[in-house]
Motif scaffolding. Structure first.
Motif, PDB file in Angstrom:
ATOM      1  N   UNK A 161      41.270  34.966  45.260  1.00  0.00           N
ATOM      2  CA  UNK A 161      42.453  34.667  44.455  1.00  0.00           C
ATOM      3  C   UNK A 161      42.145  33.672  43.335  1.00  0.00           C
ATOM      4  N   UNK A 162      42.693  33.934  42.161  1.00  0.00           N
ATOM      5  CA  UNK A 162      42.525  33.048  41.006  1.00  0.00           C
ATOM      6  C   UNK A 162      43.802  32.268  40.687  1.00  0.00           C
ATOM      7  N   UNK A 163      44.956  32.889  40.916  1.00  0.00           N
ATOM      8  CA  UNK A 163      46.220  32.188  40.671  1.00  0.00           C
ATOM      9  C   UNK A 163      47.321  32.765  41.568  1.00  0.00           C
ATOM     10  N   UNK A 164      48.539  32.317  41.367  1.00  0.00           N
ATOM     11  CA  UNK A 164      49.637  32.677  42.274  1.00  0.00           C
ATOM     12  C   UNK A 164      49.908  34.176  42.313  1.00  0.00           C
ATOM     13  N   UNK A 223      39.774  44.104  28.511  1.00  0.00           N
ATOM     14  CA  UNK A 223      40.570  43.004  27.985  1.00  0.00           C
ATOM     15  C   UNK A 223      40.826  43.172  26.490  1.00  0.00           C
ATOM     16  N   UNK A 224      39.820  43.584  25.759  1.00  0.00           N
ATOM     17  CA  UNK A 224      39.973  43.748  24.315  1.00  0.00           C
ATOM     18  C   UNK A 224      40.964  44.871  23.992  1.00  0.00           C
ATOM     19  N   UNK A 225      40.853  45.981  24.711  1.00  0.00           N
ATOM     20  CA  UNK A 225      41.794  47.084  24.486  1.00  0.00           C
ATOM     21  C   UNK A 225      43.219  46.673  24.850  1.00  0.00           C
ATOM     22  N   UNK A 272      37.939  32.853  30.381  1.00  0.00           N
ATOM     23  CA  UNK A 272      39.152  32.279  29.799  1.00  0.00           C
ATOM     24  C   UNK A 272      38.996  32.068  28.301  1.00  0.00           C
ATOM     25  N   UNK A 273      37.812  31.656  27.856  1.00  0.00           N
ATOM     26  CA  UNK A 273      37.567  31.496  26.425  1.00  0.00           C
ATOM     27  C   UNK A 273      37.695  32.826  25.693  1.00  0.00           C
ATOM     28  N   UNK A 333      44.272  36.444  33.677  1.00  0.00           N
ATOM     29  CA  UNK A 333      43.373  35.533  34.380  1.00  0.00           C
ATOM     30  C   UNK A 333      43.367  35.769  35.889  1.00  0.00           C
ATOM     31  N   UNK A 334      44.310  36.538  36.384  1.00  0.00           N
ATOM     32  CA  UNK A 334      44.390  36.785  37.826  1.00  0.00           C
ATOM     33  C   UNK A 334      43.221  37.639  38.302  1.00  0.00           C
TER      34      UNK A 334
END
Length: 920
Positions: free
Chosen positions: A159-162, A191-193, A218-219, A692-693
């Protein structure tokens, strides 16, 4: 001692049995999830909003307890045996009172659910989507020790976030596990698409693959969110919702100049305009205090409605059609609710009544657009010469205004030259004699013609402005007060303008009586009695200040010249007031010609709104308030659908009781609260949180177990694998070939398309191929003709945009492959890509491998390379035999060779590969 404990245990068992019998531990039936679906399936067709057979309805709670025509209420709360509904459901087959009538009987489980619900008190409940959004608790994951941070386990490590907590909770319920993170090349392409609608550049890929820092991903997200291409990608998705087009629709479908609205969208997304303001400006930007040009342009959202310029149509009919479309679109786009059926009858499944539709329609019924060909009101954009005239008149007003004067104010002048409102369009004139609406559009009369201008308030008005045109000689128009022989308010020797459709604005002094009067137009034109004099619009105003000054006549002429000038404009919303305000009535059975009860602006009772509604601005502020249950949920769900290919509520367009239930309702509500409270309606922050999840970053590879348990990936046990949108398919092709232009904003363009697509009636409009870089701009800038949209877009499921389409249904058809293999735009891209690759790599193997890498950012497998190499070799043989075919394929390029033609054919095939037109 043993005996004592045994007795105590037995007593406990008896006591627990008694509690169960009393219902203490009995399952509490939920109305929304268990009862409402049964009623919708079996009962509502006959006992809902459309019809109430036998006087019975189950749409509203109070209806259940009202005596029916039989004299008995359908439901007696707490007593299923005494409830008429259950009695009729339980009758034997063939009985004339058996329910449902002439339909399959309820199952035993359904009967048990209804019985239990009634016996428990028949507790009603609002549909989940119509309840206020509350923040749910974030589910706990991992072991006890992992939650304390003492150890790590699979769940807490993944897990990365809620968001991942909510997803993991559902995966556990389904006995599924999440997938590992996708490889970096796949992630950056995905991500780019998703964020920009374009594939990443080689430089971006190299930089990301080489970045080993903890914040590398994230950057990357931040850089893509900051890209100007972000605004273009998300504006493109909004164009379907706004039914944006460069033409007006219907049979004639002539052009419309509204591209500034598209530019506003792009800027709004790039600036991360808070979504609440984004909604308010589109629905009511014209009503904001001191509305800016941008505020007005934003209202183009609802000026994208179709208008009918065909001769013989009735303007009021199509004005009403546009208003109805605005009501339906507002609900579709911002409320995710099917509201359109309520135009004709109360909703059969959701708690909305027929009358409530027209209360809502009242918000939109006062807008000044009236299906006229000029598309007024428009925000006008003046050229330098006219702008200087405006400044000159403004300075005059400033220098000659007096506090007690009744002359025109500076604000009124600025408003009128800005949008030419308020005015009356001449189709409102009636009682025609030797007069007509020319081509069913604007009023015209011939010699001895006349017409009435009804119910005009004349208090404090001393100037008449009319837009008039004719080719008649010595024509004289008069305007009379109260009757055809009443006193003459104005007399005009009509100037020849070159034709009835070529207007000039004339300003005439008048001295009418105060109050409201009927006015009458008359025409004398004996020299050319058959020539028409057309009046397009008319209005009364106060004179400019300083009317007693020597230069006043010249200033008033400047004012008329400003209004006469042929200026560019963009359609906007603007409300009428006073004489121009309208009364709204219920349309009986949805027929606009049959007026029922008068209604005032309001929203459905189910929402229990506390706002005192007056206009669209009140409505927009209520829709974006924290109390509103739908706006944030719908926005979050649409964004989720764009990123994952399917919404948390799959029926993005329908959050009602007939829509598909949410798979992760708690997650939807949690994200909705995040959007409103933590993110302050920032869509960029919400997008970042989602991408970001770990859920978003999963590999899309599917195991046999996951395909069996979750074939459509609704539980998110793997990454999304979705065919690119029509716009992305084309833009990717241009990007990888090096043709894509980065030029932003401005009028729409006409790139390559197959011949003979446009067969425009009436005006013979042609597809004029754009020159230079304009033919390689992104797909959202392509000129959109509703009756003949860009063909490759339609083939890949883009709508015609005649009406709002909330969700594109994806199809897979042979026509799509035929587009990518044969469309001239795709062949040109394959040609350019091949030239570029051939200049850098020598052997066919190297060239094919590089083409595949540029499109997928992965190495080609030996098997695929072998197949494509064979295609290249076979093509090479054919093109060596047929030089004419080589020249034709490569558009008679001076550098055309059989080798380049073969590589172009192979690159064209690669462009058609599944992994190229799919987001992995």
């Amino acid at each position: 001692m043993k005996s004592k404990w045994m007795l105590t245990g037995a007593a406990a068992i008896v006591l627990l049995s008694s509690f169960s019998f009393l219902g203490i531990f009995e399952h509490k039936v939920d109305f929304n999830t268990e009862v409402k679906p049964i009623l919708n399936k079996h009962c509502m067709a006959c006992h809902g909003g459309v019809k109430k057979a036998g006087g019975v309805s189950f749409l509203f709670e109070k209806d259940m307890y009202q005596p029916a025509k039989s004299g008995k209420p359908p439901v007696v709360a707490g007593d299923a045996d005494e409830s008429e509904m259950m009695r009729r459901i339980l009758l034997p087959e063939g009985h004339e009172e058996k329910m449902p009538k002439e339909a399959p009987a309820l199952s035993e489980e359904e009967v048990q659910t209804l019985t239990q619900w009634i016996d428990q008190g028949a507790t009603w409940g609002n549909h989940w989507a119509y309840n206020k959004v509350e923040r749910p608790e974030v589910p706990t994951i991992g072991s006890f020790w992992a939650r304390l941070g003492l150890v790590k386990d699979k769940e807490t490590t993944w897990a990365k976030n809620e968001i991942d907590h909510f997803v993991l909770e559902k995966l556990r319920e389904q006995k599924l596990t999440p997938a590992p993170e996708a490889d970096r090349a796949t992630l950056i392409r995905r991500l780019s698409l998703d964020l920009t609608g374009l594939p990443p550049t080689d430089e971006q890929v190299k930089q990301f693959l080489a970045d080993s820092s903890p914040k590398a991903y994230e950057n990357l997200v931040d850089s893509l969110l900051a890209s100007p291409a972000y605004g273009e990608r998300w504006a493109g998705t909004w164009l379907d919702l706004a039914r944006y087009a460069d033409t007006k629709g219907y049979e004639r479908d002539p052009g419309r100049n509204i591209w500034r609205y598209r530019d506003w969208l792009i800027k709004a997304f790039n600036e991360d305009k808070p979504y609440d303001k984004f909604v308010v400006e589109q629905l009511a930007g014209d009503l904001l205090p001191n509305a800016t040009d941008d505020n007005l342009i934003a209202t183009g959202f609802h000026r994208n409605t179709m208008t009918n310029d065909e001769g013989g149509t009735q303007d009021e009919e199509f004005r009403v059609a546009a208003v109805i479309d605005r009501v339906n679109t507002t609900w579709d786009v911002f409320q995710g609710t099917t509201f359109s059926c309520i135009q004709c009858h109360s909703h059969p499944y959701d708690p909305f009544t027929h009358e409530e539709y027209y209360k809502y329609l009242a918000f939109f019924n006062n807008t000044r657009d009236e299906d006229v060909t000029s598309e007024t009101p428009t925000l006008r954009f003046y050229k330098t010469e006219d702008s200087l005239r405006i400044v000159k008149v403004e300075n005059w007003i400033k220098n000659h205004s007096a506090p007690s004067s009744k002359a025109m104010s500076l604000d009124d002048f600025r408003l009128f030259v800005r949008i030419v409102e308020p005015k009356v369009n001449s189709h409102d004139f009636d009682q025609h004699v030797n007069a007509s609406l020319l081509d069913a559009k604007y009023f015209g009369m011939q010699d001895n013609g006349s017409a009435r201008w009804p119910n005009v308030t004349l208090t404090d008005k001393n100037r008449l402005l009319i837009a008039i045109g004719t080719n008649a000689e010595n024509a004289v128009v008069e305007l009379h007060q109260d009757s055809l022989r009443g006193r003459v308010l104005a007399k005009l020797d009509v100037p020849k303008t070159g034709g009835a459709g070529r207007d000039t604005v004339v300003i005439l002094p008048v001295s009418p009586d105060a109050g409201k009067h009927h006015l009458y137009w008359t025409l004398k034109s004996p020299k050319t009695p058959k020539d028409w004099v057309q009046i397009k619009w008319a209005t009364f105003q106060q004179a400019l200040p300083g009317s007693n000054q020597p230069d006043f006549v010249e200033i008033e002429k400047l004012y008329a010249q400003i209004l006469t000038g042929n200026v560019e404009g963009t359609p906007i919303m603007y409300d009428g007031h006073g004489d121009l305000s309208r009364t709204t009535h219920v349309f009986v059975r949805g027929n606009w010609t049959v007026k029922g009860a008068k209604v005032a602006p309001s929203v459905p009772h189910i929402f229990k709104a506390k706002t005192a509604f007056k206009n669209r601005l009140d409505l927009a502020h209520w829709m974006t308030s924290r109390e509103h249950p739908l706006t944030a949920r719908v926005a979050v769900n649409r964004l989720w659908e764009q990123l994952f290919g399917i919404g948390i509520v799959e029926t993005v367009e329908d959050f009602g009781s007939q829509g598909i239930a949410p798979t992760h309702q708690a997650l939807l509500d949690w994200l909705s609260v995040e959007l409103m409270e933590n993110h302050q309606w920032s869509l960029k922050k919400l997008v970042k949180q989602i991408v970001l999840s770990a859920t978003y970053r999963q590999s899309s590879a599917a195991t046999p177990e996951k395909l069996a348990k979750d074939p459509y990936n609704k539980w998110l046990s793997r990454g999304a694998r979705v065919r690119l949108s029509a716009e992305q398919v084309r833009d990717q092709m241009l990007a990888v070939s090096g043709l894509l232009s980065s030029k932003m904003y401005g009028p729409s363009v006409m790139p390559l398309q197959p011949d003979n697509i446009w067969l425009s009636p009436y005006d013979g409009a042609k597809w004029q191929l754009s020159g230079g870089e304009d033919r390689y701009r992104r797909a959202l800038y392509i000129y959109w003709k509703r009756t003949a949209p860009y063909p490759s877009m339609v083939t890949f499921d883009a709508p015609s945009r005649e009406f709002c389409q909330v969700r594109r249904i994806r199809t897979n058809t042979p026509l799509q492959a035929l587009v990518t293999l044969n469309d001239p735009a795709y062949l040109e891209a394959a040609h350019c890509l091949s030239e570029n690759i051939a200049s850098q790599f020598k052997t066919p193997q190297q060239q094919i491998s590089e083409a595949y890498r540029r499109l997928t950012y992965r190495s080609i497998s030996p098997k695929k390379l072998q197949v494509l190499l064979k295609l290249y070799q076979n093509s090479l043989i054919q093109y060596r035999k047929d030089p004419a075919a080589t020249q034709k394929l490569l558009a008679h390029d001076g550098n055309a060779t059989p080798q380049l033609a073969a590589l172009t054919t192979t690159a064209n095939a690669i462009l058609n590969l599944d992994e190229v037109v799919t987001k992995e």
